[in-house]
Motif scaffolding. Structure first.
Motif, PDB file in Angstrom:
ATOM      1  N   GLU A 103       0.650  -7.878  -5.802  1.00  0.00           N
ATOM      2  CA  GLU A 103      -0.216  -7.015  -6.609  1.00  0.00           C
ATOM      3  C   GLU A 103      -1.444  -7.793  -7.085  1.00  0.00           C
ATOM      4  O   GLU A 103      -2.563  -7.273  -7.098  1.00  0.00           O
ATOM      5  CB  GLU A 103       0.569  -6.476  -7.807  1.00  0.00           C
ATOM      6  CG  GLU A 103      -0.170  -5.415  -8.582  1.00  0.00           C
ATOM      7  CD  GLU A 103       0.670  -4.799  -9.695  1.00  0.00           C
ATOM      8  OE1 GLU A 103       0.070  -4.438 -10.722  1.00  0.00           O
ATOM      9  OE2 GLU A 103       1.895  -4.684  -9.526  1.00  0.00           O
ATOM     10  N   ASP A 104      -1.250  -9.068  -7.430  1.00  0.00           N
ATOM     11  CA  ASP A 104      -2.356  -9.924  -7.862  1.00  0.00           C
ATOM     12  C   ASP A 104      -3.349 -10.153  -6.723  1.00  0.00           C
ATOM     13  O   ASP A 104      -4.574 -10.115  -6.938  1.00  0.00           O
ATOM     14  CB  ASP A 104      -1.807 -11.260  -8.377  1.00  0.00           C
ATOM     15  CG  ASP A 104      -2.856 -12.084  -9.077  1.00  0.00           C
ATOM     16  OD1 ASP A 104      -3.617 -11.511  -9.891  1.00  0.00           O
ATOM     17  OD2 ASP A 104      -2.934 -13.304  -8.803  1.00  0.00           O
ATOM     18  N   ASP A 105      -2.836 -10.368  -5.509  1.00  0.00           N
ATOM     19  CA  ASP A 105      -3.714 -10.529  -4.340  1.00  0.00           C
ATOM     20  C   ASP A 105      -4.561  -9.277  -4.119  1.00  0.00           C
ATOM     21  O   ASP A 105      -5.761  -9.371  -3.872  1.00  0.00           O
ATOM     22  CB  ASP A 105      -2.898 -10.792  -3.075  1.00  0.00           C
ATOM     23  CG  ASP A 105      -2.167 -12.122  -3.085  1.00  0.00           C
ATOM     24  OD1 ASP A 105      -2.628 -13.048  -3.777  1.00  0.00           O
ATOM     25  OD2 ASP A 105      -1.135 -12.220  -2.395  1.00  0.00           O
ATOM     26  N   LEU A 106      -3.934  -8.114  -4.217  1.00  0.00           N
ATOM     27  CA  LEU A 106      -4.646  -6.862  -4.015  1.00  0.00           C
ATOM     28  C   LEU A 106      -5.734  -6.686  -5.073  1.00  0.00           C
ATOM     29  O   LEU A 106      -6.854  -6.280  -4.775  1.00  0.00           O
ATOM     30  CB  LEU A 106      -3.678  -5.677  -4.038  1.00  0.00           C
ATOM     31  CG  LEU A 106      -4.303  -4.301  -3.808  1.00  0.00           C
ATOM     32  CD1 LEU A 106      -5.019  -4.241  -2.459  1.00  0.00           C
ATOM     33  CD2 LEU A 106      -3.247  -3.224  -3.900  1.00  0.00           C
ATOM     34  N   LYS A 108      -7.360  -9.039  -6.628  1.00  0.00           N
ATOM     35  CA  LYS A 108      -8.454  -9.955  -6.287  1.00  0.00           C
ATOM     36  C   LYS A 108      -9.308  -9.404  -5.155  1.00  0.00           C
ATOM     37  O   LYS A 108     -10.537  -9.491  -5.184  1.00  0.00           O
ATOM     38  CB  LYS A 108      -7.903 -11.331  -5.898  1.00  0.00           C
ATOM     39  CG  LYS A 108      -7.348 -12.118  -7.058  1.00  0.00           C
ATOM     40  CD  LYS A 108      -6.778 -13.435  -6.570  1.00  0.00           C
ATOM     41  CE  LYS A 108      -6.158 -14.223  -7.710  1.00  0.00           C
ATOM     42  NZ  LYS A 108      -5.550 -15.480  -7.234  1.00  0.00           N
ATOM     43  N   ILE A 109      -8.659  -8.838  -4.146  1.00  0.00           N
ATOM     44  CA  ILE A 109      -9.381  -8.269  -3.006  1.00  0.00           C
ATOM     45  C   ILE A 109     -10.277  -7.115  -3.458  1.00  0.00           C
ATOM     46  O   ILE A 109     -11.410  -6.968  -2.996  1.00  0.00           O
ATOM     47  CB  ILE A 109      -8.393  -7.785  -1.913  1.00  0.00           C
ATOM     48  CG1 ILE A 109      -7.721  -8.986  -1.251  1.00  0.00           C
ATOM     49  CG2 ILE A 109      -9.086  -6.906  -0.880  1.00  0.00           C
ATOM     50  CD1 ILE A 109      -6.548  -8.629  -0.366  1.00  0.00           C
ATOM     51  N   LEU A 110      -9.765  -6.301  -4.381  1.00  0.00           N
ATOM     52  CA  LEU A 110     -10.511  -5.127  -4.829  1.00  0.00           C
ATOM     53  C   LEU A 110     -11.604  -5.447  -5.839  1.00  0.00           C
ATOM     54  O   LEU A 110     -12.524  -4.652  -6.029  1.00  0.00           O
ATOM     55  CB  LEU A 110      -9.555  -4.098  -5.436  1.00  0.00           C
ATOM     56  CG  LEU A 110      -8.591  -3.420  -4.463  1.00  0.00           C
ATOM     57  CD1 LEU A 110      -7.616  -2.540  -5.209  1.00  0.00           C
ATOM     58  CD2 LEU A 110      -9.357  -2.621  -3.424  1.00  0.00           C
ATOM     59  N   THR A 111     -11.535  -6.604  -6.513  1.00  0.00           N
ATOM     60  CA  THR A 111     -12.488  -6.871  -7.597  1.00  0.00           C
ATOM     61  C   THR A 111     -13.386  -8.090  -7.406  1.00  0.00           C
ATOM     62  O   THR A 111     -14.504  -8.099  -7.907  1.00  0.00           O
ATOM     63  CB  THR A 111     -11.731  -7.045  -8.935  1.00  0.00           C
ATOM     64  OG1 THR A 111     -10.815  -8.131  -8.813  1.00  0.00           O
ATOM     65  CG2 THR A 111     -11.001  -5.771  -9.321  1.00  0.00           C
ATOM     66  N   GLU A 112     -12.951  -9.124  -6.702  1.00  0.00           N
ATOM     67  CA  GLU A 112     -13.716 -10.372  -6.646  1.00  0.00           C
ATOM     68  C   GLU A 112     -14.930 -10.365  -5.712  1.00  0.00           C
ATOM     69  O   GLU A 112     -15.974 -10.888  -6.093  1.00  0.00           O
ATOM     70  CB  GLU A 112     -12.797 -11.549  -6.324  1.00  0.00           C
ATOM     71  CG  GLU A 112     -11.921 -11.938  -7.494  1.00  0.00           C
ATOM     72  CD  GLU A 112     -11.065 -13.156  -7.205  1.00  0.00           C
ATOM     73  OE1 GLU A 112     -11.217 -13.780  -6.137  1.00  0.00           O
ATOM     74  OE2 GLU A 112     -10.235 -13.487  -8.063  1.00  0.00           O
ATOM     75  N   PRO A 113     -14.865  -9.818  -4.505  1.00  0.00           N
ATOM     76  CA  PRO A 113     -16.059  -9.868  -3.644  1.00  0.00           C
ATOM     77  C   PRO A 113     -17.233  -9.104  -4.275  1.00  0.00           C
ATOM     78  O   PRO A 113     -17.045  -8.110  -4.977  1.00  0.00           O
ATOM     79  CB  PRO A 113     -15.607  -9.177  -2.357  1.00  0.00           C
ATOM     80  CG  PRO A 113     -14.124  -9.266  -2.371  1.00  0.00           C
ATOM     81  CD  PRO A 113     -13.723  -9.221  -3.812  1.00  0.00           C
ATOM     82  N   VAL A 114     -18.445  -9.585  -4.012  1.00  0.00           N
ATOM     83  CA  VAL A 114     -19.637  -8.937  -4.562  1.00  0.00           C
ATOM     84  C   VAL A 114     -19.705  -7.481  -4.114  1.00  0.00           C
ATOM     85  O   VAL A 114     -19.990  -6.584  -4.910  1.00  0.00           O
ATOM     86  CB  VAL A 114     -20.912  -9.705  -4.118  1.00  0.00           C
ATOM     87  CG1 VAL A 114     -22.156  -8.968  -4.571  1.00  0.00           C
ATOM     88  CG2 VAL A 114     -20.890 -11.116  -4.680  1.00  0.00           C
ATOM     89  N   ALA A 115     -19.443  -7.219  -2.856  1.00  0.00           N
ATOM     90  CA  ALA A 115     -19.472  -5.851  -2.330  1.00  0.00           C
ATOM     91  C   ALA A 115     -18.048  -5.302  -2.256  1.00  0.00           C
ATOM     92  O   ALA A 115     -17.609  -4.808  -1.234  1.00  0.00           O
ATOM     93  CB  ALA A 115     -20.127  -5.829  -0.967  1.00  0.00           C
ATOM     94  N   ASN A 116     -17.317  -5.387  -3.376  1.00  0.00           N
ATOM     95  CA  ASN A 116     -15.920  -4.956  -3.353  1.00  0.00           C
ATOM     96  C   ASN A 116     -15.802  -3.439  -3.314  1.00  0.00           C
ATOM     97  O   ASN A 116     -16.734  -2.706  -3.628  1.00  0.00           O
ATOM     98  CB  ASN A 116     -15.142  -5.558  -4.527  1.00  0.00           C
ATOM     99  CG  ASN A 116     -15.569  -4.994  -5.868  1.00  0.00           C
ATOM    100  OD1 ASN A 116     -15.431  -3.811  -6.125  1.00  0.00           O
ATOM    101  ND2 ASN A 116     -16.112  -5.864  -6.726  1.00  0.00           N
TER     102      ASN A 116
END
Length: 126
Positions: A103-106, A108-116
Motif C-alpha cells: 500500500e505504501d508503494d502504491l 508513492k507511485i500515485l503521489t511522488e512523481p511530478v506528473a503523477n
C-alpha cells in the motif's frame, strides 16, 4: 527511402518482443487434463523457433529473429517457471522475481512523481 525495408532492418537489429502471461501456456506436471497439457506444450513448441532465431514471413517481408530481444513475464501462481519446456527455459535464461506491491508503494507511485496520476486527474476535473 523504402520505409518497409528500413522498418524490417530496425526490428532485426534492435527489436524487442514482450510476451506477457507466458505462465498461461505452462501446465503443471500434476495437472490431470492431458488435452490442456498438449495444447500448452504445442504453443511453447511454436514459440521456440522464434525465440531461438529464425526467419519469419510477414506481409511486409521476411524478418530474421536472430537478434531480437525476447522478454517474457508471468505471475506463475498455479505453475512454476520450471513447468515450461526445458528448451524454452534455456532460451529465456534470466529470471527475476518481484515482490508484491505494498500500500505504501502504491501511495508513492500515485503521489511522488511530478506528473503523477492524482495530480493529472485533479487538473482534468478542475
Amino acid at each position: 527511402v523504402d520505409l518497409k525495408k528500413e522498418a524490417i532492418s530496425s526490428v532485426e537489429e534492435s527489436g524487442i518482443v514482450f510476451i506477457d502471461e507466458i505462465d498461461k501456456i505452462c501446465s503443471s506436471r500434476d495437472f490431470s487434463s492431458k488435452s490442456a497439457d498438449a495444447s500448452a506444450e504445442g504453443v511453447q513448441r511454436d514459440l521456440l523457433p522464434l525465440v531461438e532465431g529464425t526467419t519469419i514471413s510477414t506481409k511486409y517481408g521476411n524478418v530474421n529473429t536472430d537478434y531480437i530481444l525476447f522478454i517474457a513475464s508471468g505471475a506463475f501462481h498455479s505453475v512454476k517457471p520450471s513447468d515450461m519446456l526445458p528448451e524454452l527455459q534455456g532460451r529465456l535464461p534470466i529470471r527475476v522475481e518481484l515482490n508484491g506491491l505494498t500500500e505504501d508503494d502504491l501511495y508513492k507511485i500515485l503521489t511522488e512523481p511530478v506528473a503523477n496520476l492524482l495530480r493529472q486527474q485533479t487538473e482534468l476535473i478542475a
